[in-house]
Design an enzyme around this catalytic site. Sequence first.
Site, mmCIF file in Angstrom:
data_model
loop_
_atom_site.group_PDB
_atom_site.id
_atom_site.type_symbol
_atom_site.label_atom_id
_atom_site.label_comp_id
_atom_site.label_asym_id
_atom_site.label_seq_id
_atom_site.Cartn_x
_atom_site.Cartn_y
_atom_site.Cartn_z
ATOM 1 C CG ASP A 129 1.869 43.381 27.410
ATOM 2 O OD1 ASP A 129 1.582 44.489 27.908
ATOM 3 O OD2 ASP A 129 2.174 43.234 26.207
ATOM 4 N NE ARG B 165 25.626 49.616 23.563
ATOM 5 C CZ ARG B 165 26.609 48.928 24.162
ATOM 6 N NH1 ARG B 165 26.327 48.077 25.126
ATOM 7 N NH2 ARG B 165 27.860 49.085 23.784
ATOM 8 C CE LYS C 299 0.871 50.635 21.682
ATOM 9 N NZ LYS C 299 0.813 49.193 21.863
ATOM 10 C CE1 TYR D 65 0.664 45.071 19.038
ATOM 11 C CE2 TYR D 65 2.862 44.362 19.663
ATOM 12 C CZ TYR D 65 2.033 45.159 18.905
ATOM 13 O OH TYR D 65 2.585 46.032 18.019
HETATM 14 C C1 LIG Z 1 1.575 48.110 21.477
HETATM 15 C C2 LIG Z 1 1.691 46.937 22.347
HETATM 16 C C3 LIG Z 1 2.902 46.254 22.483
HETATM 17 C C4 LIG Z 1 4.139 46.641 21.701
HETATM 18 O O1 LIG Z 1 4.697 47.836 22.171
HETATM 19 P P1 LIG Z 1 5.587 48.819 21.252
HETATM 20 O O2 LIG Z 1 5.879 49.951 22.164
HETATM 21 O O3 LIG Z 1 4.749 49.167 20.070
HETATM 22 O O4 LIG Z 1 6.799 48.055 20.857
HETATM 23 C C5 LIG Z 1 2.951 45.186 23.347
HETATM 24 N N1 LIG Z 1 1.875 44.789 24.045
HETATM 25 C C6 LIG Z 1 0.691 45.414 23.950
HETATM 26 C C7 LIG Z 1 -0.466 44.929 24.749
HETATM 27 C C8 LIG Z 1 0.551 46.505 23.100
HETATM 28 O O5 LIG Z 1 -0.636 47.110 22.990
#
Ligand SMILES: *Cc1c(COP(=O)(O)O)cnc(C)c1O
Length: 385
Positions: free
Chosen positions: A180, A52, A205, A105
């Site tokens: 992000d 962990r 993604k 998001y």
């Molecule tokens: C999908 C997404 C997230 C969240 O990510 P997860 O891997 O689903 O927890 C955060 N920011 C953006 C811009 C996203 O498209």
Amino acid sequence: MPERRPLSPATSVVAAGRPERRQGTPVNPAIVLSSTYVSQGKVPTGEHFYARAGTETWHPLEQTLGVLEGSAHPALLFASGMAAIAAAMSLVPPGGRIVVPRHAYNVTIAYARDLGERSGVELTLVDIADTDEVVAAVRGTDRPASMLWVETPTNPMLEVADLPVLVEEAHAVGALVAADNTFATPLGQRPLSFGTDVVVHSVTKYLAGHSDVILGAALSDDPGLHERLASYRTMHGAVAGPTEAWLALRGVRTLALRVERSQSNAAELARRLAEHPAVAEVRHPSLPTDPGHERAARLMDGFGSIIGLRPHGGVAAADAVVAALELWVPATSLGGVESSLERRRRFPLESATVPEDLLRLSVGVEDVEDLWADLDQALRSVSGV
Ligand SMILES: *Cc1c(COP(=O)(O)O)cnc(C)c1O
């Protein structure tokens, strides 16, 4: 020896994070399935003692993402993008204030709101493309913000922030800046190079790229922040599984190819959609008329492969277009090799300022003519044009 020029990102996605090159060693890292490590003595010594807190299976991907973001430290992997986002937001002190794009998001916004209810953190939502509004919000009326959260382009409205200016203004009042970078990927922009303190990714993604993994990452150039994010991860325990880390690294190997193809597909589809009689509005920063075009051209490499589309006929038409598609996959998420789409306001959490009939298209790597033929037939069958 003459100094070599730095590798291009398109090479680093392939070359970084490889095992040491010795006769007979594998070219790919191993997946180590072990929760614990041999460890004896008065205090645990050595790099690893419990998985962990850290495991060698994370390192090749962490190292590769660090190289791609141009970071002083390797990335920190998390179990999901949201786990990385929660870690980054933990840097806001109790009673502090966080400024977040109103079209970030939707779960990011929900988490910031939840933080407010639990730790008295005040949330200010802004139009991230409106630099004056963001700067005023960061400065505040009685006290400055503790953190500016930037998502650029935003999900799903594709607004583009003037990141270098926002970083400078936020730092001037002592606020941290977190970005992000999921939509742009490190190939599209490197927020740390503009002075951003923390970068987060939904590795789920584009980075992993095949819709088969949930994973996240956070990065910081600052040793103190890096350490706080690492210890948050160990304490909160939202850690990556070894197989997920391995799969995501395998995905990253083709990131440059996938991004190049999906971006050119997206730009071509956006151009054609803008002239389609069944279409009311198209958003893609590649379009010269798009509000984000000038900034994206100046600050990003490429325009991304997400398109915002509003067909004529409102919500019913939007839902009918989704239903009439045969190749495009009706699904949430984005950044996979397969093209997919959804109407974002299906989600009750989605911001009320996102149009009800907005379809978010995630353009994949298929042949652009096949993608177009399917979109065109669906739009025509619904609108009757
Ligand atoms: C999908 C997404 C997230 C969240 O990510 P997860 O891997 O689903 O927890 C955060 N920011 C953006 C811009 C996203 O498209």
